[in-house]
Scaffold this active site. Structure first.
Site, PDB file in Angstrom:
ATOM      1  N   CYS A 142      -1.854   0.208   5.014  1.00  0.00           N
ATOM      2  CA  CYS A 142      -0.996   0.670   3.924  1.00  0.00           C
ATOM      3  C   CYS A 142       0.072  -0.382   3.620  1.00  0.00           C
ATOM      4  O   CYS A 142       0.260  -0.786   2.477  1.00  0.00           O
ATOM      5  CB  CYS A 142      -0.361   2.009   4.296  1.00  0.00           C
ATOM      6  SG  CYS A 142       0.688   2.690   3.008  1.00  0.00           S
ATOM      7  N   CYS A 143       0.771  -0.852   4.656  1.00  0.00           N
ATOM      8  CA  CYS A 143       1.781  -1.894   4.446  1.00  0.00           C
ATOM      9  C   CYS A 143       1.141  -3.159   3.874  1.00  0.00           C
ATOM     10  O   CYS A 143       1.700  -3.804   2.994  1.00  0.00           O
ATOM     11  CB  CYS A 143       2.483  -2.240   5.757  1.00  0.00           C
ATOM     12  SG  CYS A 143       3.846  -1.158   6.197  1.00  0.00           S
ATOM     13  N   CYS A 194      10.278   2.718   3.052  1.00  0.00           N
ATOM     14  CA  CYS A 194       9.526   3.798   2.420  1.00  0.00           C
ATOM     15  C   CYS A 194       9.998   5.158   2.941  1.00  0.00           C
ATOM     16  O   CYS A 194      10.307   5.314   4.136  1.00  0.00           O
ATOM     17  CB  CYS A 194       8.041   3.613   2.717  1.00  0.00           C
ATOM     18  SG  CYS A 194       7.306   2.225   1.833  1.00  0.00           S
ATOM     19  N   CYS A 210       7.214  -4.343   8.654  1.00  0.00           N
ATOM     20  CA  CYS A 210       6.082  -3.925   7.821  1.00  0.00           C
ATOM     21  C   CYS A 210       5.089  -5.053   7.622  1.00  0.00           C
ATOM     22  O   CYS A 210       4.043  -4.856   7.020  1.00  0.00           O
ATOM     23  CB  CYS A 210       6.582  -3.433   6.465  1.00  0.00           C
ATOM     24  SG  CYS A 210       7.421  -4.721   5.534  1.00  0.00           S
TER      25      CYS A 210
HETATM   26  S1  SF4 Z   1       6.143   1.759   5.261  1.00  0.00           S
HETATM   27 FE1  SF4 Z   1       5.445   2.077   3.119  1.00  0.00          FE
HETATM   28  S2  SF4 Z   1       3.866   0.587   2.798  1.00  0.00           S
HETATM   29 FE2  SF4 Z   1       4.188   0.718   5.010  1.00  0.00          FE
HETATM   30  S3  SF4 Z   1       2.743   2.224   5.793  1.00  0.00           S
HETATM   31 FE3  SF4 Z   1       4.572   3.375   5.269  1.00  0.00          FE
HETATM   32  S4  SF4 Z   1       4.326   3.991   3.121  1.00  0.00           S
HETATM   33 FE4  SF4 Z   1       2.834   2.404   3.531  1.00  0.00          FE
END
Ligand code: SF4
Length: 225
Positions: free
Chosen positions: A112-113, A195, A221
């Protein structure tokens, strides 16, 4: 040596020497150097936990691009704060977003990151040579020895961290001095803001990032690794 670095006559040794010399310069002087070296094309990114970097950069170059990476999981308050700061400081705001199907990405996973932050930034910086960031040594143990200027192999740019050696008090003092707007979640105990699903008020008042990824070992991240 990378061609871009060679083009700027800044090999690793030169960058290390500059980084040492820059310890005695002000953030403003370092930012001035970055713009002069980049022919005013240096790009700045900010997480917009505060307005310090945006203010510093705008003082030096009012038309400089300041980038916010909108992962789609930012707090509504952060997005509103970005626009409020943009209105107050008048900088050249650029919002970049992931350009892929993210429906399968689960918050908290490396993928995701990677897809929401890292890949959009790699793509954006591919046309640039200098990147200015607001990371500081006191933020995490991984950032404790971050140089002021270095070659970033992941993004293939000269990375400039003009406030790397600032303390939390330096940041607070700068905000007071220039009466900068404060992120609305800061008074609620959110001292480092990422986030929404993985950011909470700080668990340890002496550790501003203790509210990031609470309950997990994750502290970065991947943007600045
Ligand atoms: S910090 Fe943001 S980009 Fe990273 S895994 Fe969580 S939601 Fe996704």
């Amino acid at each position: 040596m990378d061609p871009i670095v060679r083009a700027h006559r800044l090999d690793d040794k030169a960058l290390r020497r500059l980084s040492t010399d820059f310890e005695d310069l002000s953030a403003q002087e370092i930012i001035k150097w970055a713009f002069e070296e980049s022919h005013f094309r240096a790009v700045t990114t900010s997480s917009f936990s505060d307005g310090v970097l945006a203010h510093l950069v705008t003082q030096e170059n009012p038309s400089a691009k300041i980038v916010f990476i909108d992962t789609g999981f930012a707090f509504t308050e952060t997005v509103q704060y970005v626009h409020r700061l943009h209105k107050v400081l008048g900088f050249n705001l650029e919002i970049i977003e992931p350009n892929v199907d993210l429906s399968q990405d689960v918050c908290g996973t490396e993928m995701c990151c990677q897809r929401r932050k890292v890949e959009p930034l790699i793509s954006y910086l591919s046309g640039h040579e200098f990147w200015i960031t607001g990371i500081r040594r006191t933020e995490t143990s991984q950032r404790a020895e971050v140089p002021i200027v270095s070659w970033d192999t992941k993004y293939q740019v000269v990375k400039v961290n003009p406030i790397a050696n600032w303390s939390d008090d330096d940041v607070a003092g700068y905000i007071d001095r220039f009466n900068l707007p404060v992120h609305p979640l800061v008074p609620l105990g959110y001292l480092s803001i990422g986030c929404a699903p993985v950011t909470s008020p700080v668990l340890d008042p002496d550790d501003p990032r203790s509210g990031r990824w609470p309950g997990s070992d994750k502290t970065e991240c991947g943007l600045h690794v």
